[in-house]
Write a protein that holds these residues in place. Structure first.
Motif, PDB file in Angstrom:
ATOM      1  N   PHE A  42       1.171  -1.000  -0.039  1.00  0.00           N
ATOM      2  CA  PHE A  42      -0.244   0.362   0.158  1.00  0.00           C
ATOM      3  C   PHE A  42       1.065   1.249   0.236  1.00  0.00           C
ATOM      4  O   PHE A  42       1.181   2.563   0.643  1.00  0.00           O
ATOM      5  N   CYS A  46       0.121   3.868  -5.100  1.00  0.00           N
ATOM      6  CA  CYS A  46      -0.961   3.465  -5.064  1.00  0.00           C
ATOM      7  C   CYS A  46      -2.146   4.534  -5.147  1.00  0.00           C
ATOM      8  O   CYS A  46      -2.910   4.517  -5.540  1.00  0.00           O
ATOM      9  N   PHE A  55      -4.477   1.967  -2.641  1.00  0.00           N
ATOM     10  CA  PHE A  55      -4.910   3.398  -1.465  1.00  0.00           C
ATOM     11  C   PHE A  55      -3.594   3.402  -0.840  1.00  0.00           C
ATOM     12  O   PHE A  55      -3.436   1.912  -0.893  1.00  0.00           O
ATOM     13  N   TRP A  56      -2.535   4.053  -0.384  1.00  0.00           N
ATOM     14  CA  TRP A  56      -2.024   4.537   0.370  1.00  0.00           C
ATOM     15  C   TRP A  56      -2.162   4.461   1.589  1.00  0.00           C
ATOM     16  O   TRP A  56      -3.516   4.915   2.534  1.00  0.00           O
ATOM     17  N   HIS A  57      -1.804   3.827   2.720  1.00  0.00           N
ATOM     18  CA  HIS A  57      -1.813   2.863   3.920  1.00  0.00           C
ATOM     19  C   HIS A  57      -1.370   3.691   4.770  1.00  0.00           C
ATOM     20  O   HIS A  57      -0.195   2.351   5.196  1.00  0.00           O
ATOM     21  N   ASP A  88     -13.737   4.297   3.840  1.00  0.00           N
ATOM     22  CA  ASP A  88     -12.194   4.474   4.667  1.00  0.00           C
ATOM     23  C   ASP A  88     -13.062   5.607   6.052  1.00  0.00           C
ATOM     24  O   ASP A  88     -12.260   4.778   6.921  1.00  0.00           O
ATOM     25  N   TYR A  91      -9.814   6.728   8.717  1.00  0.00           N
ATOM     26  CA  TYR A  91      -8.708   6.488   7.917  1.00  0.00           C
ATOM     27  C   TYR A  91      -8.366   7.507   6.832  1.00  0.00           C
ATOM     28  O   TYR A  91      -7.856   8.128   6.221  1.00  0.00           O
ATOM     29  N   THR A  92      -9.979   8.378   6.954  1.00  0.00           N
ATOM     30  CA  THR A  92      -9.698   9.621   6.236  1.00  0.00           C
ATOM     31  C   THR A  92      -9.103  11.120   6.833  1.00  0.00           C
ATOM     32  O   THR A  92      -9.380  11.433   8.165  1.00  0.00           O
ATOM     33  N   ASP A 158      -3.944   6.209  11.492  1.00  0.00           N
ATOM     34  CA  ASP A 158      -3.886   5.678   9.543  1.00  0.00           C
ATOM     35  C   ASP A 158      -4.054   6.366   9.368  1.00  0.00           C
ATOM     36  O   ASP A 158      -5.459   6.978   9.206  1.00  0.00           O
ATOM     37  N   THR A 159      -4.260   6.717   8.132  1.00  0.00           N
ATOM     38  CA  THR A 159      -4.580   7.121   7.095  1.00  0.00           C
ATOM     39  C   THR A 159      -4.507   6.458   5.432  1.00  0.00           C
ATOM     40  O   THR A 159      -3.187   6.068   5.173  1.00  0.00           O
ATOM     41  N   HIS A 160      -5.277   6.703   5.061  1.00  0.00           N
ATOM     42  CA  HIS A 160      -5.569   6.074   3.803  1.00  0.00           C
ATOM     43  C   HIS A 160      -5.969   7.067   2.701  1.00  0.00           C
ATOM     44  O   HIS A 160      -6.743   8.147   2.640  1.00  0.00           O
ATOM     45  N   ARG A 162      -6.989   7.470  -1.924  1.00  0.00           N
ATOM     46  CA  ARG A 162      -6.398   6.059  -2.791  1.00  0.00           C
ATOM     47  C   ARG A 162      -6.492   7.216  -4.303  1.00  0.00           C
ATOM     48  O   ARG A 162      -5.678   6.643  -5.181  1.00  0.00           O
TER      49      ARG A 162
END
Length: 194
Positions: A42, A46, A55-57, A88, A91-92, A158-160, A162
């Motif tokens: 991730f 992504c 998505f970047w995680h 998300d 995580y958003t 943590d963050t997502h 996309r």
């Protein structure tokens, strides 16, 4: 719950499935992308694959950040993030800080943006300094741009993200006196030599 429209007029949201209605060129391919951390599978790829199902995680303590290094000074008009609160949740990103400069040691804070449960492409101006006509904003000139996620919705850790785009200004191409005008972004880089 339906996402609320942004109250900031410099922010535009394009819902999923709707075409990205901006004419600004994506200059992100001219830079090298790094992230503060990521879970295996991730990573930065992504952010750039144009696939909202990936998505970047991030994986580590806040703040999380995405940094884009350019080999030469570029003009940056807007940034675009594909966010999906509906998928998300915590995580958003809710609040981000945009920094820019000539290197990592001289980054300056240029813009803070707050989101309210966004789903889709969120496009916003990097600079809030008006240009000469007073109707739009000046592009920002930098070698490095960094997006810092300072807070997630519901205080998530943590963050997502996309997708992410770095958009340059729309330039009027010369016609008439130039029989071979440079029209693609890589060629526009070398249109003038100083």
């Amino acid at each position: 719950m339906e996402p609320q429209p942004p109250t900031d007029p410099t922010i535009r949201v394009f819902p999923p499935g709707q075409p990205l209605g901006v004419e600004y060129p994506d200059i992100g391919d001219l830079g090298t992308w790094t992230v503060s951390s990521f879970k295996f599978g991730f990573g930065t790829e992504c952010l750039r694959d144009n696939d909202p199902s990936t998505f970047w995680h991030s994986d580590g303590p806040q703040p999380h950040f995405v940094t884009v290094h350019f080999l030469r000074r570029v003009s940056i008009q807007k940034l675009g993030l594909y966010l999906a609160f509906s998928q998300d949740d915590s995580y958003t990103p809710q609040s981000i800080l945009v920094r820019a400069g000539t290197g990592l040691n001289d980054l300056q804070d240029v813009r803070t943006v707050v989101f309210d449960k966004p789903t889709g492409w969120v496009i916003f101006d990097v600079s809030l300094e008006h240009d000469e006509d007073g109707e739009s904003y000046k592009p920002l000139s930098a070698y490095v741009v960094q997006v810092v996620i300072t807070e997630n919705h519901m205080k998530g850790k943590d963050t997502h993200i996309r997708g992410m785009k770095v958009l340059g200004p729309v330039e009027e191409f010369r016609t008439g006196d130039d029989p071979f005008p440079f029209t693609t972004l890589p060629f526009k880089m070398y249109e003038t030599i100083r």
